[in-house]
Design a protein around this motif. Structure first.
Motif, PDB file in Angstrom:
ATOM      1  N   TYR A   1     -65.751 154.725 -59.182  1.00  0.00           N
ATOM      2  CA  TYR A   1     -64.584 155.152 -58.422  1.00  0.00           C
ATOM      3  C   TYR A   1     -64.866 156.437 -57.657  1.00  0.00           C
ATOM      4  O   TYR A   1     -64.565 156.537 -56.456  1.00  0.00           O
ATOM      5  N   TYR A   2     -65.441 157.427 -58.329  1.00  0.00           N
ATOM      6  CA  TYR A   2     -65.662 158.712 -57.663  1.00  0.00           C
ATOM      7  C   TYR A   2     -66.742 158.613 -56.577  1.00  0.00           C
ATOM      8  O   TYR A   2     -66.695 159.367 -55.606  1.00  0.00           O
ATOM      9  N   HIS A   3     -67.653 157.686 -56.711  1.00  0.00           N
ATOM     10  CA  HIS A   3     -68.586 157.451 -55.601  1.00  0.00           C
ATOM     11  C   HIS A   3     -67.868 156.792 -54.429  1.00  0.00           C
ATOM     12  O   HIS A   3     -67.980 157.242 -53.285  1.00  0.00           O
ATOM     13  N   ASP A   4     -67.124 155.729 -54.710  1.00  0.00           N
ATOM     14  CA  ASP A   4     -66.461 154.985 -53.629  1.00  0.00           C
ATOM     15  C   ASP A   4     -65.391 155.814 -52.934  1.00  0.00           C
ATOM     16  O   ASP A   4     -65.250 155.765 -51.711  1.00  0.00           O
ATOM     17  N   GLU A   5     -64.631 156.569 -53.705  1.00  0.00           N
ATOM     18  CA  GLU A   5     -63.495 157.298 -53.148  1.00  0.00           C
ATOM     19  C   GLU A   5     -63.903 158.618 -52.505  1.00  0.00           C
ATOM     20  O   GLU A   5     -63.323 159.020 -51.487  1.00  0.00           O
ATOM     21  N   TYR A   6     -64.899 159.283 -53.074  1.00  0.00           N
ATOM     22  CA  TYR A   6     -65.223 160.646 -52.620  1.00  0.00           C
ATOM     23  C   TYR A   6     -66.676 160.813 -52.147  1.00  0.00           C
ATOM     24  O   TYR A   6     -67.043 161.902 -51.714  1.00  0.00           O
ATOM     25  N   GLY A   7     -67.476 159.773 -52.238  1.00  0.00           N
ATOM     26  CA  GLY A   7     -68.860 159.868 -51.785  1.00  0.00           C
ATOM     27  C   GLY A   7     -69.788 160.615 -52.727  1.00  0.00           C
ATOM     28  O   GLY A   7     -70.902 160.984 -52.335  1.00  0.00           O
ATOM     29  N   LEU A   8     -69.357 160.846 -53.958  1.00  0.00           N
ATOM     30  CA  LEU A   8     -70.200 161.520 -54.942  1.00  0.00           C
ATOM     31  C   LEU A   8     -71.372 160.614 -55.315  1.00  0.00           C
ATOM     32  O   LEU A   8     -71.195 159.425 -55.571  1.00  0.00           O
ATOM     33  N   SER A   9     -72.580 161.152 -55.323  1.00  0.00           N
ATOM     34  CA  SER A   9     -73.734 160.391 -55.799  1.00  0.00           C
ATOM     35  C   SER A   9     -73.682 160.342 -57.324  1.00  0.00           C
ATOM     36  O   SER A   9     -73.620 161.390 -57.974  1.00  0.00           O
ATOM     37  N   VAL A  10     -73.717 159.130 -57.876  1.00  0.00           N
ATOM     38  CA  VAL A  10     -73.558 158.945 -59.322  1.00  0.00           C
ATOM     39  C   VAL A  10     -74.626 157.980 -59.824  1.00  0.00           C
ATOM     40  O   VAL A  10     -74.802 156.893 -59.262  1.00  0.00           O
ATOM     41  N   VAL A  11     -75.304 158.370 -60.885  1.00  0.00           N
ATOM     42  CA  VAL A  11     -76.190 157.449 -61.591  1.00  0.00           C
ATOM     43  C   VAL A  11     -75.771 157.429 -63.052  1.00  0.00           C
ATOM     44  O   VAL A  11     -75.591 158.475 -63.675  1.00  0.00           O
ATOM     45  N   CYS A  12     -75.564 156.233 -63.581  1.00  0.00           N
ATOM     46  CA  CYS A  12     -75.208 156.039 -64.982  1.00  0.00           C
ATOM     47  C   CYS A  12     -76.444 155.520 -65.716  1.00  0.00           C
ATOM     48  O   CYS A  12     -77.017 154.506 -65.323  1.00  0.00           O
ATOM     49  N   VAL A  13     -76.839 156.206 -66.768  1.00  0.00           N
ATOM     50  CA  VAL A  13     -78.050 155.869 -67.505  1.00  0.00           C
ATOM     51  C   VAL A  13     -77.648 155.324 -68.877  1.00  0.00           C
ATOM     52  O   VAL A  13     -77.142 156.068 -69.718  1.00  0.00           O
ATOM     53  N   ARG A  14     -77.876 154.036 -69.088  1.00  0.00           N
ATOM     54  CA  ARG A  14     -77.595 153.435 -70.393  1.00  0.00           C
ATOM     55  C   ARG A  14     -78.752 153.749 -71.330  1.00  0.00           C
ATOM     56  O   ARG A  14     -79.751 153.038 -71.398  1.00  0.00           O
ATOM     57  N   ILE A  15     -78.584 154.844 -72.061  1.00  0.00           N
ATOM     58  CA  ILE A  15     -79.659 155.363 -72.904  1.00  0.00           C
ATOM     59  C   ILE A  15     -79.851 154.466 -74.123  1.00  0.00           C
ATOM     60  O   ILE A  15     -78.894 154.021 -74.757  1.00  0.00           O
ATOM     61  N   GLY A  16     -81.125 154.210 -74.440  1.00  0.00           N
ATOM     62  CA  GLY A  16     -81.458 153.395 -75.597  1.00  0.00           C
ATOM     63  C   GLY A  16     -81.513 154.206 -76.870  1.00  0.00           C
ATOM     64  O   GLY A  16     -80.598 154.971 -77.184  1.00  0.00           O
ATOM     65  N   ASN A  17     -82.605 154.081 -77.614  1.00  0.00           N
ATOM     66  CA  ASN A  17     -82.751 154.752 -78.903  1.00  0.00           C
ATOM     67  C   ASN A  17     -83.711 155.923 -78.732  1.00  0.00           C
ATOM     68  O   ASN A  17     -84.929 155.751 -78.737  1.00  0.00           O
ATOM     69  N   LEU A  18     -83.168 157.111 -78.568  1.00  0.00           N
ATOM     70  CA  LEU A  18     -83.967 158.316 -78.328  1.00  0.00           C
ATOM     71  C   LEU A  18     -84.417 158.914 -79.652  1.00  0.00           C
ATOM     72  O   LEU A  18     -83.588 159.325 -80.466  1.00  0.00           O
ATOM     73  N   THR A  19     -85.723 158.945 -79.866  1.00  0.00           N
ATOM     74  CA  THR A  19     -86.278 159.615 -81.041  1.00  0.00           C
ATOM     75  C   THR A  19     -87.492 160.430 -80.621  1.00  0.00           C
ATOM     76  O   THR A  19     -88.179 160.091 -79.658  1.00  0.00           O
ATOM     77  N   LYS A  20     -87.754 161.481 -81.358  1.00  0.00           N
ATOM     78  CA  LYS A  20     -88.843 162.396 -81.026  1.00  0.00           C
ATOM     79  C   LYS A  20     -90.142 161.962 -81.704  1.00  0.00           C
ATOM     80  O   LYS A  20     -90.150 161.631 -82.891  1.00  0.00           O
ATOM     81  N   GLY A  21     -91.229 161.960 -80.946  1.00  0.00           N
ATOM     82  CA  GLY A  21     -92.547 161.733 -81.516  1.00  0.00           C
ATOM     83  C   GLY A  21     -92.975 160.282 -81.557  1.00  0.00           C
ATOM     84  O   GLY A  21     -94.003 159.902 -81.021  1.00  0.00           O
ATOM     85  N   HIS A  22     -92.162 159.440 -82.199  1.00  0.00           N
ATOM     86  CA  HIS A  22     -92.529 158.032 -82.321  1.00  0.00           C
ATOM     87  C   HIS A  22     -91.256 157.207 -82.462  1.00  0.00           C
ATOM     88  O   HIS A  22     -90.191 157.731 -82.820  1.00  0.00           O
ATOM     89  N   PRO A  23     -91.343 155.901 -82.192  1.00  0.00           N
ATOM     90  CA  PRO A  23     -90.147 155.053 -82.318  1.00  0.00           C
ATOM     91  C   PRO A  23     -89.757 154.876 -83.779  1.00  0.00           C
ATOM     92  O   PRO A  23     -90.532 155.205 -84.690  1.00  0.00           O
TER      93      PRO A  23
END
Length: 247
Positions: free
Chosen positions: A159-181
């Motif tokens: 909505y905010y991109h379409d209505e106001y021209g805001l650049s928006v990227v939505c990142v569907r983050i997976g399973n964030l872990t440090k060092g190893h899965p």
């Protein structure tokens, strides 16, 4: 001069991953509800994402926003996801528009599509295959109220991109872990996101040119059932890690 970036939810895991690699790349304004317990780059603002006035004030002089703040619990109740994840995200998008911010990178989640995994028609997604891979063109199918709130955030961004021209990227983050899965957890290995790939991905969110985009935030895992093609194509994402390397 480096871009000035507001990072909400700066004390969380995603914020830690971003700052570990990008501390010197941007002029940071960090926002979290608790004061920092360690030295961090830039300016720190102690505020709650549900405080509209504080959010709007934090936007002053900012070029871009990475919005991470919210209730991250998959089991979070409706009252919390409504206030922290939906109303708070609305405040961020509205504040960005009011302040003339150029772009917002919104931390969505794999939970926005979690119900695909419980559909009996879905193929076995814990082994590599080509016939089933979510790529961001599918409709949301949240498996919990947290996922509902993330799907709502994606729609607010549209909505905010379409209505106001805001650049928006939505990142569907997976399973964030440090060092190893995660060990002995095939789903977590399929959607693993390493810390350095996380930082690189959000760096590309700040540097690339786009209108509205929805991408998956995972490393280049052999077992992946999320596509990272759009992140590669539009953002220039070049992940370096693969959960299979840790078998």
């Amino acid at each position: 001069m480096a871009q000035s970036v507001l990072l909400t939810g700066a004390a969380g895991r995603v914020g830690q991953a971003i700052l570990a690699d990008l501390a010197d790349e941007y002029e940071w304004r960090l926002l979290d509800r608790e004061p920092p317990t360690e030295e961090l780059p830039g300016e720190f603002v102690v505020a709650d994402i549900t405080d509209d006035d504080a959010v709007y004030e934090a936007m002053e002089g900012i070029d871009a926003v990475i919005h991470l703040a919210g209730d991250p619990r998959p089991e979070a109740p409706w009252g919390s996801v409504l206030a922290n994840n939906i109303d708070g995200t609305h405040a961020v998008f509205q504040g960005a528009v009011d302040a003339g911010v150029e772009r917002v990178a919104f931390a969505s989640s794999n939970h926005a599509v979690g119900a695909y995994e419980t559909d009996e028609r879905t193929p076995d997604m814990y082994r590599p295959h080509d016939e089933f891979r979510l790529d961001g063109t599918e409709l949301p199918r949240p498996g919990n109220l947290y996922g509902v709130s993330k799907a709502a955030g994606e729609t607010l961004g549209r909505y905010y991109h379409d209505e106001y021209g805001l650049s928006v990227v939505c990142v569907r983050i997976g399973n964030l872990t440090k060092g190893h899965p995660p060990i002995d957890y095939e789903r977590g290995q399929a959607m693993w996101l390493s810390y350095r790939d996380c930082a690189h991905l959000f760096d590309r969110c700040l540097r690339a040119e786009y209108g509205y985009e929805l991408v998956y935030g995972i490393s280049d895992n052999d077992r992946k059932y999320y596509s990272i093609d759009r992140a590669r194509e539009v953002l220039g994402y070049e992940p370096r890690d693969n959960s299979a390397a840790h078998d």
